[in-house]
Scaffold this motif. Sequence first.
Motif, PDB file in Angstrom:
ATOM      1  N   LEU A  23     -11.660   7.771 -26.348  1.00 58.56           N
ATOM      2  CA  LEU A  23     -12.727   8.255 -25.419  1.00 58.56           C
ATOM      3  C   LEU A  23     -12.143   8.275 -24.021  1.00 58.56           C
ATOM      4  O   LEU A  23     -12.532   9.361 -23.469  1.00 58.56           O
ATOM      5  CB  LEU A  23     -13.948   7.015 -25.476  1.00 58.56           C
ATOM      6  N   ARG A  24     -11.288   7.623 -23.576  1.00 64.27           N
ATOM      7  CA  ARG A  24     -10.920   7.574 -22.125  1.00 64.27           C
ATOM      8  C   ARG A  24      -9.973   8.837 -22.161  1.00 64.27           C
ATOM      9  O   ARG A  24     -10.282   9.688 -20.988  1.00 64.27           O
ATOM     10  CB  ARG A  24      -9.938   6.376 -22.110  1.00 64.27           C
ATOM     11  N   ARG A  25      -9.110   9.230 -23.144  1.00 65.61           N
ATOM     12  CA  ARG A  25      -8.187  10.676 -22.974  1.00 65.61           C
ATOM     13  C   ARG A  25      -9.133  11.755 -23.086  1.00 65.61           C
ATOM     14  O   ARG A  25      -9.012  12.488 -22.272  1.00 65.61           O
ATOM     15  CB  ARG A  25      -7.494  10.484 -24.326  1.00 65.61           C
ATOM     16  N   ARG A  26     -10.277  11.402 -23.865  1.00 64.02           N
ATOM     17  CA  ARG A  26     -11.038  12.737 -23.961  1.00 64.02           C
ATOM     18  C   ARG A  26     -11.833  13.093 -22.505  1.00 64.02           C
ATOM     19  O   ARG A  26     -11.983  14.205 -22.138  1.00 64.02           O
ATOM     20  CB  ARG A  26     -12.271  12.703 -25.201  1.00 64.02           C
ATOM     21  N   ARG A  27     -12.311  12.021 -22.243  1.00 66.59           N
ATOM     22  CA  ARG A  27     -13.043  12.003 -20.697  1.00 66.59           C
ATOM     23  C   ARG A  27     -12.047  12.481 -19.759  1.00 66.59           C
ATOM     24  O   ARG A  27     -12.382  13.429 -18.907  1.00 66.59           O
ATOM     25  CB  ARG A  27     -13.634  10.740 -20.495  1.00 66.59           C
ATOM     26  N   THR A  28     -10.732  11.974 -19.623  1.00 68.09           N
ATOM     27  CA  THR A  28      -9.882  12.555 -18.615  1.00 68.09           C
ATOM     28  C   THR A  28      -9.670  13.880 -18.757  1.00 68.09           C
ATOM     29  O   THR A  28      -9.339  14.746 -17.592  1.00 68.09           O
ATOM     30  CB  THR A  28      -8.626  11.594 -18.936  1.00 68.09           C
TER      31      THR A  28
END
Length: 186
Positions: A23-28
């Motif tokens: 999720l963090r990678r996608r948001r970034t």
Amino acid sequence: MAILVGGAVGVVIGLAVAYGVVLRRRRTKVLAARRAAEAGLRSALAPAADLLAACLAAGAGPREAADAVGRSVDGTVGVQLRRVAAELRLGAEPTAAWQRFGALPGARDLARCMERAGISGAPAVEGVSRIAAGLRASAHRTAAERARRAGVLVTLPLAACFLPAFLAIGVVPVLIGLAEGLMAHN
């Protein structure tokens, strides 16, 4: 995680951590794409503002200038300027038409200036020229900042490779030699 915590609890914690990382990678990635798109729009506004100022200086009104520049500029800025010109041609209020253009990142001041010129008929050449200069300066600062950041990012892999090599080839043999010398004297 299953090894550190153990059993089913470790598996669940590991899956939760993995899901959080995804999720963090996608948001970034989404934020980076949005910033890049906004930067592209901001950099496209400067030449469009220069062209609007040139059209206004040549005697065109805000609608005519928006139409001419919209046909000569590609991308979202050109599309939005053509839309403003079409709405004004069809009798829309300048406030409403230019307000939609002003929703583009960095276009609010330009839209307000063109809106005032459309409502009052006051010359907007000086204001649009000043806004264009500000947009160019902002685009220049952004480009310089990106170049500095790229320089730092390029140096990190070099440091990660050369520092261990320097230590292994340059420092470690000296330390070993010093240690051998100290051991020989004892």
